[in-house]
Design an enzyme around this catalytic site. Structure first.
Site, PDB file in Angstrom:
ATOM      1  N   TYR A  20      19.273  47.998  76.113  1.00  0.00           N
ATOM      2  CA  TYR A  20      18.917  47.917  74.772  1.00  0.00           C
ATOM      3  C   TYR A  20      19.818  47.773  73.874  1.00  0.00           C
ATOM      4  CZ  TYR A  20      16.206  48.644  70.434  1.00  0.00           C
ATOM      5  OH  TYR A  20      15.990  48.695  69.044  1.00  0.00           O
ATOM      6  N   GLU A  42       8.614  50.424  65.456  1.00  0.00           N
ATOM      7  CA  GLU A  42       9.576  51.360  64.618  1.00  0.00           C
ATOM      8  C   GLU A  42       8.560  52.418  64.002  1.00  0.00           C
ATOM      9  OE1 GLU A  42      12.312  52.350  64.581  1.00  0.00           O
ATOM     10  OE2 GLU A  42      13.319  50.191  65.564  1.00  0.00           O
ATOM     11  N   TRP A  50      12.669  56.934  70.819  1.00  0.00           N
ATOM     12  CA  TRP A  50      12.676  55.545  70.888  1.00  0.00           C
ATOM     13  C   TRP A  50      12.495  55.194  72.184  1.00  0.00           C
ATOM     14  CZ3 TRP A  50      11.117  51.342  68.714  1.00  0.00           C
ATOM     15  CH2 TRP A  50      11.718  50.160  69.389  1.00  0.00           C
TER      16      TRP A  50
END
Length: 185
Positions: A20, A42, A50
């Site tokens: 990522y 988000e 995350w």
């Protein structure tokens, strides 16, 4: 490849996190549905790691019809209940309802979501030398959050707005010498 410089937040442990970082984070993302996906993820990340969201991203995509603004905006209370019963995503009623409300708000924008968000791009932001140089918010993220809220978006405070800006390339916060910064150009 362990001698490559990467932003320290990758932790260097999880291959999906490194991929990522190297291939996606900070690269320009355009398109209303594509930006809506990132806004939604988000928002779901708020208060969580995350990596948790990244590991569930494909489940989120399936649960939210590929983040099609038109489809999600048409969701009903039945869909809210369906999503809250889905163990493959983060089951938080306020975030689920915000995701649906944000799709409706995106549909009502006089310009597309992508165009609105990209107005806040800051290509001249200083290059961070270390992660300590990376801010949690900026005047641009405060302004973006305010503009999104003005249009009815929820779970889009200045910190979340800045994370969005970083994720979709409105700023390039890869540290100086980072392999992804070099590849991005």
């Amino acid at each position: 490849m362990t001698d490559l410089i990467r932003c320290s937040w990758t932790g260097m442990a999880d291959p999906s996190y490194i991929a990522y970082h190297d291939e996606e984070w900070g690269r320009p993302v355009r398109g209303d549905d594509e930006v809506y996906e990132r806004v939604t993820l988000e928002a779901f990340q708020s208060g969580l790691s995350w990596l948790t969201i990244l590991r569930k991203r494909e489940n989120f995509r399936a649960a939210f019809d590929g983040f099609s603004i038109a489809k999600v905006a048409a969701y009903t209370e039945h869909d809210v209940e369906r999503l809250l019963a889905d163990p493959g995503i983060v089951r938080n009623r306020a975030k689920v309802e915000a995701a649906i409300g944000n799709a409706r708000a995106a549909q009502d924008l006089p310009v597309g979501l992508s165009e609105l968000v990209w107005r806040y791009a800051d290509p001249d932001a200083p290059v961070p030398r270390t992660m300590a140089d990376v801010p949690a918010t900026t005047p641009g993220s405060v302004a973006l959050a305010k503009e999104l809220k003005r249009h009815g978006f929820r779970f889009v405070g200045p910190t979340t707005a800045y994370a969005l800006m970083q994720a979709i390339g409105l700023v390039n916060d890869h540290i100086e010498g980072c392999v992804a910064r070099v590849r991005r150009g």
